[in-house]
Design an enzyme around this catalytic site. Structure first.
Site, short mmCIF file in Angstrom:
data_model
loop_
_atom_site.label_atom_id
_atom_site.label_comp_id
_atom_site.label_asym_id
_atom_site.label_seq_id
_atom_site.Cartn_x
_atom_site.Cartn_y
_atom_site.Cartn_z
N ASN A 114 0.87 -1.18 0.00
CA ASN A 114 0.00 0.00 0.00
C ASN A 114 0.91 1.24 0.00
O ASN A 114 1.49 1.59 1.02
CB ASN A 114 -0.88 -0.05 1.26
CG ASN A 114 -1.73 1.20 1.43
OD1 ASN A 114 -1.80 2.04 0.54
ND2 ASN A 114 -2.37 1.32 2.58
N HIS A 171 -9.76 1.30 4.89
CA HIS A 171 -8.51 1.47 5.65
C HIS A 171 -8.77 2.42 6.82
O HIS A 171 -9.56 3.37 6.69
CB HIS A 171 -7.43 2.03 4.73
CG HIS A 171 -6.07 1.97 5.35
ND1 HIS A 171 -5.66 2.86 6.30
CD2 HIS A 171 -5.05 1.10 5.18
CE1 HIS A 171 -4.43 2.55 6.69
NE2 HIS A 171 -4.04 1.48 6.02
N GLU A 194 -6.00 -4.94 10.64
CA GLU A 194 -5.00 -3.89 10.83
C GLU A 194 -5.30 -3.10 12.11
O GLU A 194 -6.04 -2.11 12.06
CB GLU A 194 -5.03 -2.92 9.65
CG GLU A 194 -4.65 -3.56 8.33
CD GLU A 194 -3.93 -2.56 7.43
OE1 GLU A 194 -2.91 -2.92 6.86
OE2 GLU A 194 -4.39 -1.41 7.34
N GLY A 207 2.57 -1.20 4.45
CA GLY A 207 2.58 0.23 4.12
C GLY A 207 4.01 0.73 3.99
O GLY A 207 4.68 0.53 2.97
N GLY A 208 4.51 1.36 5.06
CA GLY A 208 5.81 2.02 5.04
C GLY A 208 6.94 1.22 4.41
O GLY A 208 7.71 1.75 3.59
P1 PGA Z 1 2.46 0.18 7.87
O1 PGA Z 1 1.03 0.42 7.26
O2 PGA Z 1 3.03 -1.08 7.25
O3 PGA Z 1 3.25 1.41 7.52
O4 PGA Z 1 2.30 0.00 9.33
C1 PGA Z 1 0.16 -0.65 6.98
C2 PGA Z 1 -1.11 -0.12 6.40
O5 PGA Z 1 -1.53 1.00 6.76
O6 PGA Z 1 -1.73 -0.79 5.56
#
Ligand code: PGA
Length: 222
Positions: free
Chosen positions: A9, A99, A148, A206-207
């Site tokens: 993402n 989300h 999540e 995400g990150g």
């Molecule tokens: P993150 O985000 O891996 O940066 O914690 C995950 C997400 O929001 O889908």
């Protein structure tokens, strides 16, 4: 064996030139010694980059699919600023819906999310529906859920694989053939802890997916 879902993402990151650079680096996935047939790799760029990603993936024959990060709750029509499911289907097999950032900053509620899910399904785009825990409302049509927990998103502190497994089992008990992914501070070092559990079918990243080489490692280590 069921496929493992590895979803990137990219959120509201990457300009056109940064996207080109991401793709140029990620291209080495083609040389991977791994058998990727059991991995469903899905990249979810922001809307303005869907065409770029789609063209590049086709031209370079990359073993990945595309997803969007959101979809309009409406069909085509006079809805300024919205991108609807019929427009997405040109590029995407999947779409992330619900989300926690959309719920928090854009006040998306259960009714709206239900309409988004139905709209996506009606055009053949598969929703990846995000929930914060096992009690979050889930529209009937959903077949892929991403668990999540808000505390784990972008914090560097993931949920424990043991707890994620308990929540995934509970979500799966609600409906047959539901796949549950885990998301929240997943990286190449911890991904296997989640993907080796019985009830999780993959991860939403995400990150760590902003760096193409780190995302490649996540795919390899999963
Ligand atoms: P993150 O985000 O891996 O940066 O914690 C995950 C997400 O929001 O889908």
């Amino acid at each position: 064996m069921d496929k493992l879902f590895l979803v990137a993402n990219l959120k509201s990151y990457k300009t056109q030139s940064e996207a080109n650079e991401w793709l140029e680096n990620f291209k080495i996935i083609r040389d991977s010694k791994q058998n990727l047939t059991q991995k469903e790799i899905i990249i979810c760029p922001p809307f303005q980059l869907l065409f770029t990603f789609s063209s590049y993936i086709k031209e370079n024959n990359l073993p990945v699919k595309l997803g969007a990060q959101d979809v309009s709750p409406f069909g085509e029509g006079a809805y300024t600023g919205e991108v609807n499911a019929k427009q997405l289907v040109d590029y995407c097999n999947y779409v992330i819906i619900g989300h926690s950032e959309r719920r928090q900053y854009f006040k998306e509620d259960d009714d709206m999310l239900k309409n988004k899910v139905q709209s996506a399904w009606s055009k053949g785009v598969i929703p990846i529906f995000c929930v914060q825990n096992e009690n979050t409302f889930m529209p009937e049509e959903v077949s892929i859920v991403a668990y999540e927990p808000a505390f784990a998103i972008g914090s560097g502190t993931p949920d424990t694989p043991e707890n994620a497994e308990v929540v995934a089992r509970s979500i799966r008990s609600k409906k047959n053939n539901l796949k549950v992914l885990y998301g929240g501070s997943v990286d190449s070092l911890n991904v296997k802890n989640f993907t080796s559990t019985d009830n999780l079918s993959g991860v939403l990243v995400g990150g760590a997916s902003l760096d193409p080489l780190e995302f490649l490692k996540i795919v390899e280590n999963a």
